[in-house]
Design a protein around this motif. Sequence first.
Motif, short mmCIF file in Angstrom:
data_model
loop_
_atom_site.label_atom_id
_atom_site.label_comp_id
_atom_site.label_asym_id
_atom_site.label_seq_id
_atom_site.Cartn_x
_atom_site.Cartn_y
_atom_site.Cartn_z
N ILE A 215 1.81 -0.99 -1.71
CA ILE A 215 0.59 -1.74 -1.37
C ILE A 215 0.01 -2.39 -2.62
O ILE A 215 -0.41 -3.54 -2.59
CB ILE A 215 -0.43 -0.80 -0.70
CG1 ILE A 215 0.07 -0.39 0.68
CG2 ILE A 215 -1.81 -1.47 -0.60
CD1 ILE A 215 -0.70 0.75 1.30
N ILE A 216 0.00 -1.65 -3.71
CA ILE A 216 -0.53 -2.19 -4.97
C ILE A 216 0.27 -3.41 -5.39
O ILE A 216 -0.29 -4.45 -5.75
CB ILE A 216 -0.53 -1.11 -6.06
CG1 ILE A 216 -1.57 -0.04 -5.73
CG2 ILE A 216 -0.78 -1.72 -7.44
CD1 ILE A 216 -1.48 1.22 -6.56
N GLU A 217 1.58 -3.33 -5.33
CA GLU A 217 2.42 -4.46 -5.74
C GLU A 217 2.31 -5.62 -4.75
O GLU A 217 2.34 -6.78 -5.15
CB GLU A 217 3.86 -3.99 -5.90
CG GLU A 217 4.01 -3.06 -7.11
CD GLU A 217 5.34 -2.35 -7.17
OE1 GLU A 217 6.17 -2.53 -6.25
OE2 GLU A 217 5.54 -1.59 -8.13
N ARG A 218 2.19 -5.31 -3.46
CA ARG A 218 2.05 -6.36 -2.45
C ARG A 218 0.76 -7.15 -2.63
O ARG A 218 0.71 -8.36 -2.38
CB ARG A 218 2.08 -5.73 -1.06
CG ARG A 218 2.04 -6.75 0.08
CD ARG A 218 1.93 -6.09 1.42
NE ARG A 218 0.57 -5.59 1.59
CZ ARG A 218 0.24 -4.51 2.26
NH1 ARG A 218 1.16 -3.76 2.82
NH2 ARG A 218 -1.02 -4.14 2.38
N GLU A 219 -0.29 -6.46 -3.08
CA GLU A 219 -1.60 -7.11 -3.27
C GLU A 219 -1.75 -7.69 -4.68
O GLU A 219 -2.85 -7.84 -5.17
CB GLU A 219 -2.71 -6.10 -2.99
CG GLU A 219 -2.76 -5.59 -1.57
CD GLU A 219 -3.11 -6.66 -0.57
OE1 GLU A 219 -3.98 -7.50 -0.87
OE2 GLU A 219 -2.49 -6.67 0.51
N LYS A 220 -0.63 -7.99 -5.31
CA LYS A 220 -0.59 -8.63 -6.63
C LYS A 220 -1.14 -7.75 -7.74
O LYS A 220 -1.75 -8.22 -8.69
CB LYS A 220 -1.31 -9.97 -6.60
CG LYS A 220 -0.65 -10.96 -5.64
CD LYS A 220 -1.40 -12.24 -5.55
CE LYS A 220 -0.76 -13.22 -4.60
NZ LYS A 220 -0.52 -12.74 -3.26
N GLY A 221 -0.89 -6.46 -7.63
CA GLY A 221 -1.26 -5.52 -8.67
C GLY A 221 -0.05 -5.12 -9.48
O GLY A 221 1.09 -5.42 -9.11
N VAL A 222 -0.30 -4.44 -10.58
CA VAL A 222 0.77 -3.98 -11.45
C VAL A 222 0.61 -2.48 -11.66
O VAL A 222 -0.43 -2.03 -12.16
CB VAL A 222 0.71 -4.71 -12.83
CG1 VAL A 222 1.78 -4.18 -13.75
CG2 VAL A 222 0.82 -6.21 -12.64
#
Length: 102
Positions: free
Chosen positions: A29-36
């Motif tokens: 979810i973090i990566e999908r929402e443009k997080g690192v």
Amino acid sequence: MRKFETLLLLSPELSAENREGVVSTFTGIIEREKGVMEEVDNWGMRDLAYPVRKLMRGYYVRLVYQGPAPLVAELERNIRMTDGVFKFVTVKLADEVAGEVA
């Protein structure tokens, strides 16, 4: 991007595979929402100071990540819907991460 830390208290009754599945769902979810993702820290099984859902033990996982503010709302929404997560807390560690342009 801002830097956040989320501490999860998972049920001690979850198997190792289920725990890994829950954590990988949240990192996805973090990566999908443009997080690192920066760090996934498994603290392991710990005794609790007071009973949570009539249990005195819990499995702690710490997630450190960078991302926009709406990412936290989406992550917490998904955490609330996930079975096996007793409690969680999210803290903003830094407003702007070094090296990022606002």
